[in-house]
Motif scaffolding. Structure first.
Motif, PDB file in Angstrom:
ATOM      1  N   CYS A 133      47.075   2.574 -62.347  1.00 41.86           N
ATOM      2  CA  CYS A 133      46.691   1.497 -63.260  1.00 41.86           C
ATOM      3  C   CYS A 133      47.831   0.486 -63.310  1.00 41.86           C
ATOM      4  O   CYS A 133      48.973   0.854 -63.610  1.00 41.86           O
ATOM      5  N   CYS A 136      49.562   0.251 -67.045  1.00 43.86           N
ATOM      6  CA  CYS A 136      50.443   1.280 -67.604  1.00 43.86           C
ATOM      7  C   CYS A 136      51.167   2.083 -66.530  1.00 43.86           C
ATOM      8  O   CYS A 136      52.045   2.886 -66.846  1.00 43.86           O
ATOM      9  N   HIS A 278      40.651   1.868 -67.985  1.00 40.50           N
ATOM     10  CA  HIS A 278      41.499   3.047 -67.949  1.00 40.50           C
ATOM     11  C   HIS A 278      41.499   3.632 -69.359  1.00 40.50           C
ATOM     12  O   HIS A 278      41.997   3.015 -70.299  1.00 40.50           O
ATOM     13  N   CYS A 281      44.946   4.085 -71.548  1.00 41.82           N
ATOM     14  CA  CYS A 281      45.678   2.910 -72.048  1.00 41.82           C
ATOM     15  C   CYS A 281      44.737   1.840 -72.587  1.00 41.82           C
ATOM     16  O   CYS A 281      45.177   0.889 -73.225  1.00 41.82           O
TER      17      CYS A 281
HETATM   18 ZN   LIG Z   1      46.438   2.234 -67.795  1.00 42.14          ZN
END
Ligand SMILES: [Zn+2]
Ligand SMILES: [Zn+2]
Length: 314
Positions: A133, A136, A278, A281
Motif C-alpha cells: 500500500c 502506509c 486498504h 489504513c
Molecule cells: Zn495502507
C-alpha cells in the motif's frame, strides 16, 4: 460530459476499467508491450518477427495503442514514412501490470520458467515482487482490501469478432508469448478479464455477472467455463450457477489493482466502477511493487527484466 445524457448512456460510455480491459485485455497487445519493455522493441518488423502475428492484426493493435496514447509514432528518419513506436508516459505506466502478469505466470503456471524474470538491481534479488500500500507501506493481498463496486456500472468490452479472427493464426505461427496459457485466458481476453475483475470484487452468481456485463448468456457461459478449465474460477459443490476464485485466481489481485490504477491514469476525469480500499489504513489502495529480498521499491529505475528465454522446440 453531456449533461443531457441519461445516466444509462453515461455509464455505458465511460467505465474506465472496462475501457482499460478493452485496450489491454488482449494477448497480442500485452505481448507487444512486453517486447517493448524487455527488448526495447519499437519497430513493426521486429514485433512481427517476435510475435508471428498477421501483419494486419499487428497494425490494428499498434494503431489502437497509438490512439490511446500508450505509444507514439516517431519517424525513423527525417522524411521517412516508416515509424518507430515509442512508449509514452502512459505506456511506461503499464510496466507494473506486465511485471505482475509475468510474476503470476512464474508462480502459478508450469510454463512460468519461460516468462521474463524480474531482477531487483538494487539488491540482486530475482523473482516476483510483493504488492504494498503506497499510503502506509504495508504489504497487501486481496484479503487485506475491501473492493467497493458501483453496482450500477455496466461493463462493455469489444466482442469476439475482431479477436477471434486474430486468434487462430496468431497462436499457430507465434513464439512462446502467444501460446495458450492460463493468465492469457484470464487477462488476454476482454470478457474474461472483466469477469475475473468482477469476481475479485466479490461477484459470484451467474445472474449478477450477467447484469453487470453487457454480454450474451452464451458468451458468459463460455467464458465462465474457460475460467474454470484453467482453474481461475471454480464452482463450489452443491451451488447453482455460482462461481468463486481459486487461490491462483485470487493471486491475480496484483494484476488487477495495477490495471485499475492504470485506468485512473488513463481516464483521470472519470470515476471508476471499482474502489480498492486498504482495510487496515482506510486509504484508497495506491499499489506499489516491493522487493521480496530487501523490501525496497521495485520500479523501472531499480529493477530490470531479463529477456524471455526462447522455448526449446519439442
Ligand atoms: Zn495502507
Ligand atoms: Zn531488493
Amino acid at each position: 460530459m453531456d449533461p443531457n445524457n441519461t445516466p444509462d448512456e453515461t455509464r455505458a460510455a465511460v467505465n474506465p476499467v472496462a475501457a482499460t480491459l478493452d485496450l489491454l485485455g488482449d494477448r497480442l497487445t500485452l505481448a507487444l508491450l512486453g517486447h517493448a519493455f524487455v527488448s526495447g522493441t519499437t519497430r513493426f518488423t521486429r514485433w512481427l518477427e517476435l510475435t508471428g502475428a498477421p501483419p494486419s492484426v499487428l497494425t490494428d493493435r499498434l494503431n489502437s495503442l497509438a490512439e490511446a496514447g500508450v505509444l507514439e509514432r516517431s519517424p525513423q528518419s527525417a522524411g521517412s514514412d516508416r515509424h518507430d513506436y515509442l512508449l509514452t508516459e502512459l505506456g511506461n505506466a503499464t510496466w507494473p501490470i506486465l511485471v505482475c502478469i509475468w510474476g503470476w505466470q512464474r508462480e502459478w503456471t508450469p510454463e512460468g520458467a519461460w516468462q521474463p524474470d524480474l531482477v531487483h538491481t538494487a539488491c540482486g534479488h530475482r523473482g516476483p515482487a510483493t504488492i504494498r500500500c503506497g499510503a502506509c507501506g504495508t504489504a497487501v493481498t486481496g484479503a487485506d482490501t475491501d473492493i467497493e463496486m458501483d453496482a450500477e456500472a455496466i461493463w462493455t468490452v469489444t466482442s469476439g469478432a475482431r479477436r477471434r479472427s486474430s486468434r487462430g493464426p496468431a497462436r499457430g505461427a507465434a513464439g512462446a508469448d502467444m501460446q495458450f496459457n492460463a493468465v492469457m485466458e484470464a487477462i488476454g481476453d476482454r470478457w474474461s478479464g472483466a469477469i475475473t475483475g468482477l469476481a475479485l470484487a466479490g461477484t459470484r452468481r451467474f445472474g449478477r455477472f450477467r447484469s453487470a456485463l453487457d454480454i450474451s448468456p452464451t458468451t458468459l457461459t463460455d467464458r465462465l467455463a474457460r475460467l474454470c478449465a484453467v482453474e481461475i474460477l471454480e464452482r463450489p459443490a452443491g451451488s447453482e450457477r455460482e462461481y468463486r476464485l481459486t487461490p491462483r485466481g485470487r493471486a491475480l489481485f496484483g494484476v488487477f489493482v495495477f490495471l485499475i490504477r492504470w485506468s485512473m491514469q488513463a481516464f483521470p476525469q472519470v470515476p471508476g466502477p471499482l474502489q480498492v480500499l486498504h482495510r487496515d489504513c482506510g486509504n484508497l489502495l495506491r499499489p506499489e511493487l516491493q522487493c521480496r529480498g530487501c523490501d525496497g521499491p521495485v520500479n523501472r529505475e531499480s529493477a530490470r527484466i531479463e529477456s524471455i528465454v526462447p522455448r526449446p522446440h519439442a
